[in-house]
Write a protein that holds these residues in place. Structure first.
Motif, PDB file in Angstrom:
ATOM      1  N   UNK A  50      -3.531  38.989 -66.238  1.00 20.42           N
ATOM      2  CA  UNK A  50      -3.717  37.571 -66.553  1.00 20.42           C
ATOM      3  C   UNK A  50      -5.176  37.170 -66.692  1.00 20.42           C
ATOM      4  N   UNK A  51      -6.093  38.109 -66.645  1.00 17.75           N
ATOM      5  CA  UNK A  51      -7.520  37.794 -66.542  1.00 17.75           C
ATOM      6  C   UNK A  51      -8.010  36.854 -67.645  1.00 17.75           C
ATOM      7  N   UNK A  52      -7.471  36.978 -68.852  1.00 21.89           N
ATOM      8  CA  UNK A  52      -7.936  36.128 -69.953  1.00 21.89           C
ATOM      9  C   UNK A  52      -6.899  35.084 -70.354  1.00 21.89           C
ATOM     10  N   UNK A  53      -5.850  34.899 -69.527  1.00 24.12           N
ATOM     11  CA  UNK A  53      -4.767  33.993 -69.876  1.00 24.12           C
ATOM     12  C   UNK A  53      -5.153  32.526 -69.699  1.00 24.12           C
ATOM     13  N   UNK A  54      -4.556  31.665 -70.529  1.00 26.39           N
ATOM     14  CA  UNK A  54      -4.659  30.236 -70.282  1.00 26.39           C
ATOM     15  C   UNK A  54      -3.565  29.831 -69.299  1.00 26.39           C
ATOM     16  N   UNK A  55      -3.507  28.556 -68.970  1.00 19.72           N
ATOM     17  CA  UNK A  55      -2.575  28.108 -67.922  1.00 19.72           C
ATOM     18  C   UNK A  55      -1.122  28.399 -68.278  1.00 19.72           C
ATOM     19  N   UNK A  56      -0.765  28.223 -69.540  1.00 18.36           N
ATOM     20  CA  UNK A  56       0.629  28.416 -69.932  1.00 18.36           C
ATOM     21  C   UNK A  56       1.017  29.887 -69.854  1.00 18.36           C
ATOM     22  N   UNK A  57       0.146  30.760 -70.318  1.00 15.20           N
ATOM     23  CA  UNK A  57       0.418  32.196 -70.267  1.00 15.20           C
ATOM     24  C   UNK A  57       0.484  32.686 -68.826  1.00 15.20           C
ATOM     25  N   UNK A  58      -0.422  32.171 -67.970  1.00 16.13           N
ATOM     26  CA  UNK A  58      -0.437  32.585 -66.563  1.00 16.13           C
ATOM     27  C   UNK A  58       0.821  32.097 -65.846  1.00 16.13           C
ATOM     28  N   UNK A  59       1.220  30.850 -66.089  1.00 12.43           N
ATOM     29  CA  UNK A  59       2.462  30.333 -65.509  1.00 12.43           C
ATOM     30  C   UNK A  59       3.663  31.180 -65.930  1.00 12.43           C
ATOM     31  N   UNK A  60       3.716  31.540 -67.206  1.00 12.30           N
ATOM     32  CA  UNK A  60       4.858  32.310 -67.708  1.00 12.30           C
ATOM     33  C   UNK A  60       4.922  33.687 -67.059  1.00 12.30           C
ATOM     34  N   UNK A  61       3.783  34.347 -66.917  1.00 13.88           N
ATOM     35  CA  UNK A  61       3.762  35.648 -66.247  1.00 13.88           C
ATOM     36  C   UNK A  61       4.154  35.497 -64.789  1.00 13.88           C
ATOM     37  N   UNK A  62       3.688  34.427 -64.153  1.00 15.90           N
ATOM     38  CA  UNK A  62       4.056  34.190 -62.756  1.00 15.90           C
ATOM     39  C   UNK A  62       5.568  34.015 -62.613  1.00 15.90           C
ATOM     40  N   UNK A  63       6.162  33.156 -63.442  1.00 14.58           N
ATOM     41  CA  UNK A  63       7.595  32.906 -63.354  1.00 14.58           C
ATOM     42  C   UNK A  63       8.395  34.176 -63.603  1.00 14.58           C
ATOM     43  N   UNK A  64       8.015  34.913 -64.623  1.00 10.47           N
ATOM     44  CA  UNK A  64       8.721  36.150 -64.934  1.00 10.47           C
ATOM     45  C   UNK A  64       8.638  37.132 -63.776  1.00 10.47           C
ATOM     46  N   UNK A  65       7.457  37.275 -63.183  1.00 14.57           N
ATOM     47  CA  UNK A  65       7.247  38.221 -62.087  1.00 14.57           C
ATOM     48  C   UNK A  65       7.976  37.774 -60.831  1.00 14.57           C
ATOM     49  N   UNK A  66       7.876  36.493 -60.492  1.00 17.87           N
ATOM     50  CA  UNK A  66       8.534  35.971 -59.299  1.00 17.87           C
ATOM     51  C   UNK A  66      10.043  36.116 -59.410  1.00 17.87           C
ATOM     52  N   UNK A  67      10.584  35.759 -60.541  1.00 18.54           N
ATOM     53  CA  UNK A  67      12.025  35.743 -60.708  1.00 18.54           C
ATOM     54  C   UNK A  67      12.624  37.145 -60.827  1.00 18.54           C
ATOM     55  N   UNK A  68      11.781  38.125 -61.069  1.00 23.78           N
ATOM     56  CA  UNK A  68      12.254  39.513 -61.073  1.00 23.78           C
ATOM     57  C   UNK A  68      12.069  40.188 -59.718  1.00 23.78           C
ATOM     58  N   UNK A  69      11.597  39.438 -58.736  1.00 17.12           N
ATOM     59  CA  UNK A  69      11.527  39.966 -57.378  1.00 17.12           C
ATOM     60  C   UNK A  69      10.194  40.525 -56.951  1.00 17.12           C
ATOM     61  N   UNK A  70       9.145  40.275 -57.724  1.00 16.09           N
ATOM     62  CA  UNK A  70       7.824  40.782 -57.344  1.00 16.09           C
ATOM     63  C   UNK A  70       7.177  39.862 -56.316  1.00 16.09           C
ATOM     64  N   UNK A  71       7.839  39.766 -55.168  1.00 19.71           N
ATOM     65  CA  UNK A  71       7.389  38.901 -54.074  1.00 19.71           C
ATOM     66  C   UNK A  71       7.676  39.628 -52.767  1.00 19.71           C
ATOM     67  N   UNK A  72       6.712  39.756 -51.869  1.00 19.88           N
ATOM     68  CA  UNK A  72       6.975  40.442 -50.593  1.00 19.88           C
ATOM     69  C   UNK A  72       7.992  39.691 -49.742  1.00 19.88           C
ATOM     70  N   UNK A  73       8.734  40.444 -48.941  1.00 15.91           N
ATOM     71  CA  UNK A  73       9.814  39.860 -48.144  1.00 15.91           C
ATOM     72  C   UNK A  73       9.337  38.747 -47.219  1.00 15.91           C
ATOM     73  N   UNK A  74       8.107  38.854 -46.698  1.00 22.80           N
ATOM     74  CA  UNK A  74       7.667  37.880 -45.699  1.00 22.80           C
ATOM     75  C   UNK A  74       7.653  36.465 -46.255  1.00 22.80           C
ATOM     76  N   UNK A  75       7.485  36.317 -47.579  1.00 23.70           N
ATOM     77  CA  UNK A  75       7.413  34.974 -48.150  1.00 23.70           C
ATOM     78  C   UNK A  75       8.716  34.211 -47.947  1.00 23.70           C
ATOM     79  N   UNK A  76       9.842  34.928 -47.883  1.00 25.78           N
ATOM     80  CA  UNK A  76      11.146  34.288 -47.786  1.00 25.78           C
ATOM     81  C   UNK A  76      11.525  33.921 -46.354  1.00 25.78           C
ATOM     82  N   UNK A  77      10.674  34.215 -45.385  1.00 19.34           N
ATOM     83  CA  UNK A  77      10.940  33.819 -44.005  1.00 19.34           C
ATOM     84  C   UNK A  77      10.204  32.505 -43.740  1.00 19.34           C
TER      85      UNK A  77
END
Length: 267
Positions: A50-77
């Motif tokens: 995301x180094x050169x992404x604008x806000x929309x591109x960064x948000x989209x990568x974040x949503x895609x990554x989060x929703x595919x499970x790229x989040x450590x387990x501790x966040x859900x506690x």
């Protein structure tokens, strides 16, 4: 990929998940993690991509990554925040709500990073996890009860760049020194604000907080930024919508409608 199309594409992963949760003996609340972990991205990989992404591109990568499970387990506690509240009749109530232990982030247990996002992206994740963004009152309560309180570190150059966001995350981790537990004082929160705070404008982001060690917030409630503006200092913490009032579970919307309780957590 557009933010809203991402929400539709991956929302099926979350359907029904946040209806079920587990409250541990310690009082924390464990939300289920999405089952789809077919792809994974680490925090450092996210920022490299995301180094050169604008806000929309960064948000989209974040949503895609989060929703595919790229989040450590501790966040859900989610951590329990307990308060006492006296209503207008003089009756005292014990209220408990549950908040994410940190701000929205991406990665694995070994390599994760906080990611500032727009309120549009934060609300997509919040809805899918049966959560909301906090009110300023909730932010204050979270700070008071946080286990790890850090001194804010303002940055002044390229505030809205992806590189500055990554650098700020690394600075926070240097301060944290692997201390565990509910953390606060590291970001301005994306918050819910009363309608009058927006002064008739519907395209604004509300931010509040970033408490100093003396307990006072650097950022008073502010709605001056356009809603797509996001910089290194912004963070989205989630609040589970089910709260406890005098030992009974209640939806936060019920509390808002209750004339005796609505001011307990809502500004």
């Amino acid at each position: 990929m557009e933010i809203m199309s991402l929400s539709r594409t991956h929302s099926k992963i979350f359907i029904g998940l946040a209806t079920f949760f587990f409250v541990s003996c310690s009082g924390s609340l464990k939300l289920p993690k999405p089952a789809d972990t077919s792809t994974s991205i680490t925090g450092s990989e996210f920022y490299k991509q995301a180094v050169s992404y604008n806000w929309k591109e960064r948000d989209s990568l974040f949503l895609e990554s989060f929703q595919k499970g790229s989040v450590p387990d501790f966040f859900y506690r989610f951590e329990r925040i307990s308060i006492s509240y006296q209503d207008s009749t003089g009756e005292k109530h014990q209220i408990q709500f549950y908040c994410s232990p940190d701000y929205l982030l991406i990665g694995t247990a070994e390599d994760w990073a906080r990611v500032p996002v727009t309120p549009m992206a934060a609300e997509i994740i919040a809805r899918q996890l049966n959560c909301i963004l906090p009110t300023p009152k909730m932010v204050d309560h979270i700070y008071r009860q946080a286990k790890v309180k850090l001194e804010p570190v303002p940055m002044y150059a390229y505030r809205d760049s992806t590189i500055t966001m990554w650098q700020h995350h690394l600075i926070i981790e240097g301060q944290r020194k692997n201390r565990q537990g509910l953390i606060a004082g590291i970001k301005k929160d994306l918050v819910q604000a009363p309608e009058q705070a927006y002064k008739g404008k519907t395209d604004r982001v509300a931010i509040y907080g970033w408490h100093r060690l003396n307990g006072s917030p650097i950022q008073p409630l502010y709605t001056g930024h356009i809603n797509w503006y996001v910089d290194y200092s912004h963070g989205a913490r989630l609040i589970y919508k089910r709260i406890r009032v005098d030992g009974k579970w209640m939806d936060v919307d019920e509390l808002k409608r209750n004339p005796l309780l609505k001011n307990a957590l809502i500004d």
